[in-house]
Design a protein around this motif. Structure first.
Motif, mmCIF file in Angstrom:
data_model
loop_
_atom_site.group_PDB
_atom_site.id
_atom_site.type_symbol
_atom_site.label_atom_id
_atom_site.label_comp_id
_atom_site.label_asym_id
_atom_site.label_seq_id
_atom_site.Cartn_x
_atom_site.Cartn_y
_atom_site.Cartn_z
ATOM 1 N N PHE A 1 0.840 -1.205 0.000
ATOM 2 C CA PHE A 1 0.000 0.000 0.000
ATOM 3 C C PHE A 1 0.876 1.257 0.000
ATOM 4 C CE2 PHE A 1 -2.585 3.278 2.183
ATOM 5 C CZ PHE A 1 -3.637 3.338 1.281
ATOM 6 N N GLU A 2 1.926 1.216 0.819
ATOM 7 C CA GLU A 2 2.855 2.356 0.900
ATOM 8 C C GLU A 2 3.517 2.598 -0.465
ATOM 9 O OE1 GLU A 2 5.584 1.877 4.128
ATOM 10 O OE2 GLU A 2 6.938 3.443 3.402
ATOM 11 N N GLU A 3 3.942 1.497 -1.115
ATOM 12 C CA GLU A 3 4.599 1.632 -2.426
ATOM 13 C C GLU A 3 3.623 2.160 -3.471
ATOM 14 O OE1 GLU A 3 7.714 1.682 -2.883
ATOM 15 O OE2 GLU A 3 8.028 1.100 -0.799
ATOM 16 N N ASP B 1 -0.129 5.524 -7.527
ATOM 17 C CA ASP B 1 -0.917 4.506 -8.223
ATOM 18 C C ASP B 1 -2.249 4.320 -7.480
ATOM 19 O OD1 ASP B 1 -2.002 2.215 -9.279
ATOM 20 O OD2 ASP B 1 -0.181 0.996 -9.071
ATOM 21 N N ARG B 2 -3.209 5.156 -7.849
ATOM 22 C CA ARG B 2 -4.500 5.157 -7.147
ATOM 23 C C ARG B 2 -5.237 3.826 -7.295
ATOM 24 N NH1 ARG B 2 -3.649 10.481 -8.362
ATOM 25 N NH2 ARG B 2 -4.592 11.970 -6.920
ATOM 26 N N VAL B 3 -5.112 3.199 -8.473
ATOM 27 C CA VAL B 3 -5.860 1.965 -8.737
ATOM 28 C C VAL B 3 -5.404 0.869 -7.771
ATOM 29 C CG1 VAL B 3 -6.348 0.189 -10.473
ATOM 30 C CG2 VAL B 3 -6.275 2.607 -11.125
ATOM 31 N N SER B 4 -4.084 0.678 -7.654
ATOM 32 C CA SER B 4 -3.577 -0.358 -6.740
ATOM 33 C C SER B 4 -3.917 -0.019 -5.296
ATOM 34 C CB SER B 4 -2.057 -0.499 -6.871
ATOM 35 O OG SER B 4 -1.723 -0.858 -8.170
ATOM 36 N N ALA B 5 -3.791 1.273 -4.940
ATOM 37 C CA ALA B 5 -4.080 1.672 -3.555
ATOM 38 C C ALA B 5 -5.531 1.349 -3.215
ATOM 39 C CB ALA B 5 -3.793 3.158 -3.364
ATOM 40 N N ARG B 6 -6.430 1.673 -4.153
ATOM 41 C CA ARG B 6 -7.856 1.409 -3.930
ATOM 42 C C ARG B 6 -8.105 -0.098 -3.823
ATOM 43 N NH1 ARG B 6 -9.551 4.338 -7.976
ATOM 44 N NH2 ARG B 6 -9.901 6.231 -6.821
ATOM 45 N N GLY B 7 -7.426 -0.874 -4.693
ATOM 46 C CA GLY B 7 -7.576 -2.333 -4.684
ATOM 47 C C GLY B 7 -7.126 -2.925 -3.356
ATOM 48 N N LEU B 8 -6.056 -2.382 -2.784
ATOM 49 C CA LEU B 8 -5.562 -2.912 -1.508
ATOM 50 C C LEU B 8 -6.507 -2.579 -0.360
ATOM 51 C CD1 LEU B 8 -1.800 -2.180 -2.099
ATOM 52 C CD2 LEU B 8 -2.774 -4.432 -1.627
#
Ligand code: B12
Length: 216
Positions: free
Chosen positions: A5-7, A13-20
């Motif tokens: 999430f930090e990375e 990278d909003r998409v990955s952050a939201r996915g996590l």
């Protein structure tokens, strides 16, 4: 190695952050099933604390801290129930929430989300307010409880003057504090005259439950 999430925040990278946030177990150690406010709590707080420490050590720039804060704020706003001043409340307790002096408003947003998800209405007094402005607002709204969020040590120390001003003005409002300075020094809340201290957004609900019991 830093957590996914930090990375994601540092890659903007909003998409990955939201996915996590939707699937926190994909982040190392994150619990498997959590409701939205608690999954935000489990990922956002440690990630931003680490980003802050990496900025302090010179590894990251302030603009990276800023971007990470903006993404987290977007996620909190997207996923949290209850923004602004709520209407229906589970009790007569009049609850206000404020960031004293500083402008770190994410903690306040997360506390507000959890408190409102637990059924209380809150009066949002805003951020960056001075002690006299907060005292005037507490009087105007006849608040029973004031939740104060601070991240700068200077603001945490100002709670002393807030509590003193409220008592001199005859205001009986209970003051509940939270934020990094209080988490770092568990004796600070008592020193500044707060009635209660909470380490996390969920603690705010627990404390309000206790105050509600006492008021009955
Ligand atoms: C993101 C961030 C920013 C963002 C803020 C974005 C925003 N919209 O809020 C930006 C980039 C704007 C920023 C600016 C600055 N920042 Co800054 N920032 C941070 C950082 C990295 C994370 C803070 C955060 O949002 N955490 C996530 C939230 C959700 O966590 P939280 O607030 O702790 O809240 C949780 C709990 O504490 C609790 N809680 C919070 N409030 C309450 C209230 C109650 C009643 C209860 C029960 C519980 C509770 O519940 C929450 C959820 O669990 C911290 C590092 C850190 N270790 O905290 C530095 C940090 C707070 N910043 C710092 C500094 C110095 C600054 C600047 C002065 C930098 C500069 N040179 O301009 C400015 C000042 C701005 C201002 N005047 O307010 C310092 C403060 C040092 C100090 N001793 O006072 C820190 C500690 C970084 C560091 N290591 O030096 N910052």
């Amino acid at each position: 190695m830093h957590r996914p999430f930090e990375e994601a925040l540092l890659r903007v990278d909003r998409v990955s952050a939201r996915g996590l946030i939707a699937n926190p177990s994909a982040d190392v150690d994150a619990p498997r099933s959590l409701d939205a406010p608690r999954s935000l709590d489990a990922l956002v707080v440690p990630a931003l604390a680490s980003i802050g420490a990496r900025w302090e050590s010179g590894e990251l720039s302030l603009s990276q801290v800023y971007d990470a804060g903006v993404i987290c704020e977007e996620l909190v706003n997207e996923l949290s129930v209850g923004t602004g001043t709520g209407t229906a409340s589970r009790s007569d307790l009049r609850i206000g929430i404020v960031v004293l002096e500083d402008h770190h408003r994410l903690g306040k947003r997360m506390v507000q989300a959890v408190v409102q998800a637990s059924g209380w209405s809150t009066v949002d007094l805003g951020e960056g307010l001075s002690v006299p402005t907060v005292v005037a607002a507490v009087r105007a709204h006849r608040l029973d409880v004031l939740l104060v969020s601070t991240l700068m040590l200077r603001s945490a120390l100002l709670v002393r003057s807030l509590v003193d001003s409220m008592r001199i003005s005859g205001l009986p409002t209970r003051v509940v504090v939270g934020g990094a300075p209080f988490n770092m020094d568990p004796t600070l809340a008592r020193e500044v005259g707060a009635d209660a201290w909470g380490a996390s957004a969920s603690d705010a609900s627990r404390i309000l439950n206790d105050l509600e019991e006492v008021a009955r």
